[in-house]
Structures are given as C-alpha cells and as structure tokens.
Design a protein around this motif. Structure first.
Motif, PDB file in Angstrom:
ATOM      1  N   UNK A  44       0.786  -1.232  -0.043  1.00 50.86           N
ATOM      2  CA  UNK A  44       0.024   0.073   0.082  1.00 50.86           C
ATOM      3  C   UNK A  44       0.714   1.211  -0.154  1.00 50.86           C
ATOM      4  N   UNK A  45       0.341   2.417  -0.566  1.00 50.95           N
ATOM      5  CA  UNK A  45       0.969   3.592  -0.652  1.00 50.95           C
ATOM      6  C   UNK A  45       0.730   4.265   0.792  1.00 50.95           C
ATOM      7  N   UNK A 162       3.174   8.581  -1.827  1.00 53.88           N
ATOM      8  CA  UNK A 162       1.931   9.194  -1.052  1.00 53.88           C
ATOM      9  C   UNK A 162       0.676   9.484  -1.765  1.00 53.88           C
ATOM     10  N   UNK A 163      -0.342   8.986  -1.499  1.00 50.55           N
ATOM     11  CA  UNK A 163      -1.726   9.371  -2.072  1.00 50.55           C
ATOM     12  C   UNK A 163      -2.302  10.497  -1.355  1.00 50.55           C
ATOM     13  N   UNK A 164      -2.921  11.427  -2.434  1.00 47.52           N
ATOM     14  CA  UNK A 164      -3.457  12.622  -1.428  1.00 47.52           C
ATOM     15  C   UNK A 164      -4.705  12.266  -0.474  1.00 47.52           C
ATOM     16  N   UNK A 165      -4.909  12.946   0.541  1.00 47.06           N
ATOM     17  CA  UNK A 165      -5.992  12.807   1.348  1.00 47.06           C
ATOM     18  C   UNK A 165      -7.267  12.896   0.750  1.00 47.06           C
ATOM     19  N   UNK A 491      -6.003   7.021  -8.235  1.00 44.11           N
ATOM     20  CA  UNK A 491      -5.121   8.065  -7.449  1.00 44.11           C
ATOM     21  C   UNK A 491      -3.587   7.521  -8.116  1.00 44.11           C
ATOM     22  N   UNK A 492      -3.397   6.016  -8.235  1.00 45.11           N
ATOM     23  CA  UNK A 492      -2.231   5.485  -8.680  1.00 45.11           C
ATOM     24  C   UNK A 492      -1.857   5.940 -10.018  1.00 45.11           C
ATOM     25  N   UNK A 493      -3.032   5.851 -11.058  1.00 43.16           N
ATOM     26  CA  UNK A 493      -2.786   6.154 -12.323  1.00 43.16           C
ATOM     27  C   UNK A 493      -2.558   7.616 -12.472  1.00 43.16           C
ATOM     28  N   UNK A 533       1.938  -1.328 -11.565  1.00 36.73           N
ATOM     29  CA  UNK A 533       1.719   0.103 -11.212  1.00 36.73           C
ATOM     30  C   UNK A 533       2.628   0.664  -9.971  1.00 36.73           C
ATOM     31  N   UNK A 534       2.823  -0.354  -9.076  1.00 36.09           N
ATOM     32  CA  UNK A 534       3.591   0.010  -7.808  1.00 36.09           C
ATOM     33  C   UNK A 534       4.992   0.121  -8.275  1.00 36.09           C
TER      34      UNK A 534
END
Length: 554
Positions: A44-45, A162-165, A491-493, A533-534
């Motif tokens: 996980x991010x 990090x993914x945005x909140x 978000x990943x993409x 993707x990761x």
C-alpha cells in the motif's frame, strides 16, 4: 485496493482445514470453490487502505479475534476487522448474477453468522500519510466457536509514495437525513439522527467519496430591497467540517458541494438573490469544493423549460455551474455547465440502444462550450432496468459487462469506475443515492431496486437491535470498499501520469478496462496490474522532488 498480492501455497479452500487468505476481488459464496493462500501479503501507498479476506474453515457461528498489530520500521499499524454478512438474492440483476446468498454487509466480527454460510473476515490496514515506508509484520489470532484456529501471518509493505488525502477525482453521491432516519427508526429532527447522518457522510469521506443531499435544508433567508439575507449558521455547522478537513486525521475534504434550493425564495428575483448570496458565502469561506446547482434529474422533454429557467437563474447569480443529468441534447444545449450522461452514453456498442445519443468523451467535448465539464453516472442501464436476464439475447448482451455497483456482480465490475475515469478523462462521477432502500424496505432482507440488487444502496442500517451495539451506526458494504479501491486505482494512475509517465498510466488502465463494458474480470490480471503500477510509481517517486523534499505533497 487489495493488490500487490504474492499468492503462496495456493489451494482450493474446501480441501483445506486451515484459514485461507483470499483477494478482496473475489466474492466468497457458499458452495463455490475459491483459491487462497496461507498468509496475507499487502502492498500500500502511504495514505491508502488495503484489505484481505480471511476464510475460516468449517461451519462456524461465532468468531472472535485479537487486535491485529503490525510492527516494522515506523509506528505500529493496526487493522480493522469485520465479518461478511450475506444478502439473499431472489431475482438476479441480470445474467451475470445468480440467486442465492451473496456477501455484502460488513458487520462487527462478533456478529453471529449462519453455519450454512462461509465465515469470512474482511481485514483492512490503513497507512497514514506520515507512515515510515518499509515492511510490517503481524499475526491474526482468531477463535471460531471458542476454538483457536491457526494464526494467519500478515505482511504489509508500505511504499514510499503518498496518495493525497482529498480525492483527485470529484465525486458526488447522494445521501439524505430522512432516508437515514427512516432506516434507523429515528426522528429526522432528533440530535441522534443528525449525528448519525454526519457519521454516514464521514464514512463516505473515509472511502474517498463526497456527498450531496445531507439534511437537504436550505439555510433560512429573508429579502431586503432585493438582497437576500441568509443565516448560514446551521449550514456551516453541518457542512464546514467536510469542506475544511476537520473530520478525519488525514484532513480529507469533500470535493463537491451542491447549492441547496430554498422554498423561501419564491420569485425568480428572489431565487437569483439567494443563489448569489450562497455562492458569495461559499467563496468567502475559501472552500475548495466544486460548487454546483443540481438541475432536475434526467429531464424529460416537458422539463426543458424548467431546466433552462434554472440555468438562467444560476448564471445570473454569479456563474454557478449547472449540472444536468442527460446526454447531449439540442433542446438543452447551453443549459449545462457540467453535462452528466450515464456511463452507457460514452461507449458505442452493437445491439439495442441503451442511450439515445452515444458519443465518446473526446467528441462530446467538442460539442460543448469552452469551460464545460463532463461527469458521468451509473444507472440501471448498467444491468438492465427490469431485473433478471432478458429473454432477447441481443438485449441481454447490451446490458451486461458494464461497470456496476450491484451485489451479485463481480467485484471487478464494482471497482472499475476509477480506472475507467482515468482512461476516459471524465471530470467527475455522480451517483444518485447510497441509502435508497432505507425508504422502501428492510435492506437486510432486500435491496432490489430498479432491476438491480443494490441500485442506490451502498449501506445497511446498523441498528442496536440488529448489531447488538449500544448506538446506531452505518454498516458499509463490500461494494463501497470496492468503489474506494477503484478510486485508489485512479490515484495511482493519476500520480504516475503526474510523475511523467502518462502513456504508461494509460496503458495500465487499458489492461483493466478497455471500455465501460469491456472490463477485465480475471483477478490475477488485476493483481498483476497493481504490481506493475507499484513498481513504476516507486521508480518515478524515488527520482522525483517528493522523495527529495519529504514535506512536499503531490
């Protein structure tokens, strides 16, 4: 997102006496053999939640579990656990569904289950944005009918990116105080009901979804010499925490907000004055959510004058964007600033018509005024509106394969809207309701609406009498988890494209969904795309300004 899985010791669950770990993209049903692993491996991010399903052996009524703690280089990670409850489907949504029990509601682990149904735990781990990257390990300790079962090892790899909140894709899903109150047997005027509504909306926010509707109460207004004097105190108390990021530790905020109509504004002049005051107030607060006015839903030809009048009032008030749920329509041309057709309207397909004007989004944008936005939404066109398979084979085919939020459809279809949004470049997603069945029936027994099992209902009413708890609470569905996972896919993409690899991101999205009805249903292929993707994101991130300047957020 439920990916990054390293499947080991794969076996048929029915043949093994030990607990087995199953991808959350598999819906575990009685009598259907599924494959699993002896341990859970999650990736996980930071700022992301991931889950695993743990299927317990044998016929089990009661389950208890010790808290799962995962230790590693940073603060200990903890897990949230639920037991999956089953909904009995009588009429399938279409030929992709089947009658019988389907897992959906996520209830407290201690909630008794039926011995004839699988005992499945949904185990979710969330990594805060500040979590130290690295490997974290722990063991899930479970007792089934008071007897200990073999512990399940968990390994979590927290990635450096990090993914945005706050979600990057705007969404607006409906919820209503009156529906929530009815489902829980509460008075909508009671403080308990209003507190519960906030909990429901906060739960949506936890799943990267923003809400419209809420209390639906327009703020009090009076008119003085053509000016609207509005008392926004009650509105601010209700909504400000969602726009200002004060409800969740992550600081997540709603991405959208609708202008609430107001019955106290009766004439056109009063409506314009009220809308202007609403927009001015919203801007004065500095809220970043996309403000819009939701015009009449799915307008018929006789509704065209109304929509045009609504649009004119909103624009006279200060260019408030008007959202219209319709395909491109010459009669409404120029009335919508956010045109929102159904998903079916974007993807040409042979066979019977499921949208009266189908147009790829790239072409649709050329037909709209500059600055217009395009959202989309699911409707019963994603499964057929009559319920059950259609006798005509060509018609049945026209309604199958679409991204879908139905209980009795594959989890990959539940999850597909996020990757599809990235692939198409759509600007946002609308969904009409999340608690619709609360108004018409007992959702624990039946959520069949508009020809589908779960159309407009993503929650179950967690009443004390049902759950054995002291307080009312929303019970989330597996489908809401899948929607969240799809938004994390987005978000990943989106992040990969932002880090300089838009072509790679598009290619990855196409491996998951080639169109709205051509969605990959092979779970292993979804998992492989997640791994790819990761890998790409990690490489890009390590060479980016975000890695060099840890305080900077994408």
């Amino acid at each position: 997102m439920g990916a990054g899985w390293a499947w080991v010791l794969t076996t048929v669950l029915a043949a093994s006496p030990e607990p087995k770990v199953v991808s959350p993209l598999v819906k575990v049903r009685p009598g259907v053999a599924v494959q699993g692993a002896a341990e859970a491996r999650l990736s996980m991010a930071r700022g992301e939640c991931e889950a695993a399903q743990v299927v317990l052996p044998g016929n089990i009524e009661r389950v208890t579990a010790q808290p799962l703690a995962l230790k590693g280089p940073g603060s200990t990670l903890t897990a949230s656990l639920w037991r999956e409850a089953f909904l009995k489907v009588t009429t399938p949504s279409n030929s992709q569904g089947q009658p019988g029990p389907w897992p959906d509601a996520l209830v407290p682990v201690e909630t008794p289950g039926e011995r004839s149904l699988p005992a499945v735990l949904y185990v979710e781990v969330c990594a805060p944005a500040e979590q130290e990257p690295g490997t974290y390990r722990g063991e899930l300790q479970v007792k089934a009918d008071a007897k200990a079962v073999a512990p399940v090892p968990f390994t979590v790899e927290v990635q450096p990116f990090t993914l945005p909140a706050t979600a990057s894709l705007p969404t607006s899903f409906g919820i209503s105080l009156y529906s929530v109150s009815r489902g829980h047997g509460l008075s909508p005027e009671s403080p308990e009901a209003r507190s519960l509504l906030r909990t429901y909306a906060r739960t949506l926010l936890e799943h990267r979804v923003s809400a419209h509707g809420m209390s639906m109460a327009g703020p009090p207004v009076r008119f003085e010499k053509g000016r609207a004097v509005v008392d926004f105190r009650s509105y601010e108390e209700e909504m400000a925490p969602f726009f200002e990021g004060g409800l969740l530790p992550s600081g997540a905020r709603f991405t959208t907000a609708e202008v609430r109509d107001n019955r106290q504004a009766r004439t056109d002049a009063e409506k314009v004055a009220y809308f202007r005051a609403f927009a001015d107030y919203f801007r004065s607060k500095g809220w970043s959510a996309q403000l819009f006015f939701y015009a009449k839903d799915e307008p018929k030809p006789e509704d065209v004058p109304l929509v045009r009048a609504q649009s004119a009032r909103a624009r006279a008030a200060g260019n408030i964007p008007v959202l219209v749920t319709a395909p491109l329509d010459d009669a409404l041309r120029g009335s919508a600033d956010i045109l929102t057709p159904t998903l079916n309207c974007f993807f040409p397909r042979s066979g019977p018509e499921t949208c009266r004007r189908v147009m790829p989004i790239s072409k649709l944008r050329t037909q709209l005024p500059p600055g217009s936005k395009v959202w989309w939404y699911q409707s019963c066109n994603s499964h057929g509106c009559n319920g059950g398979p259609i006798a005509d084979a060509s018609a049945e085919r026209a309604y199958t394969g679409w991204a879908s939020y139905m209980v009795d459809h594959p989890a990959t279809l539940n999850r597909a809207m996020g990757p599809l949004a990235f692939l198409s470049g759509v600007d946002g997603e609308l969904y009409f309701d999340t608690v619709f069945a609360y108004n018409t029936k007992d959702p624990w027994k039946d959520i069949f609406e508009f020809g589908g099992n779960g159309d407009g209902t993503l929650f179950y009413p967690g009443t004390p009498s049902r759950l054995g708890t002291k307080e009312h609470q929303p019970v989330v569905s597996l489908r809401l988890k899948h929607i969240r996972d799809g938004l994390e896919d987005y978000e990943y993409l989106h992040l990969l494209a932002k880090l300089g690899d838009p072509q790679g991101a598009q290619a990855l999205a196409r491996r998951l969904a080639r169109s709205g009805y051509e969605i990959e249903q092979d779970v292993e292929k979804w998992e492989q795309v997640r791994k790819d993707m990761t890998t790409r994101l990690r490489q890009r991130w390590e060479n980016s300004e975000y890695a060099k300047r840890p305080g900077v957020r994408p």
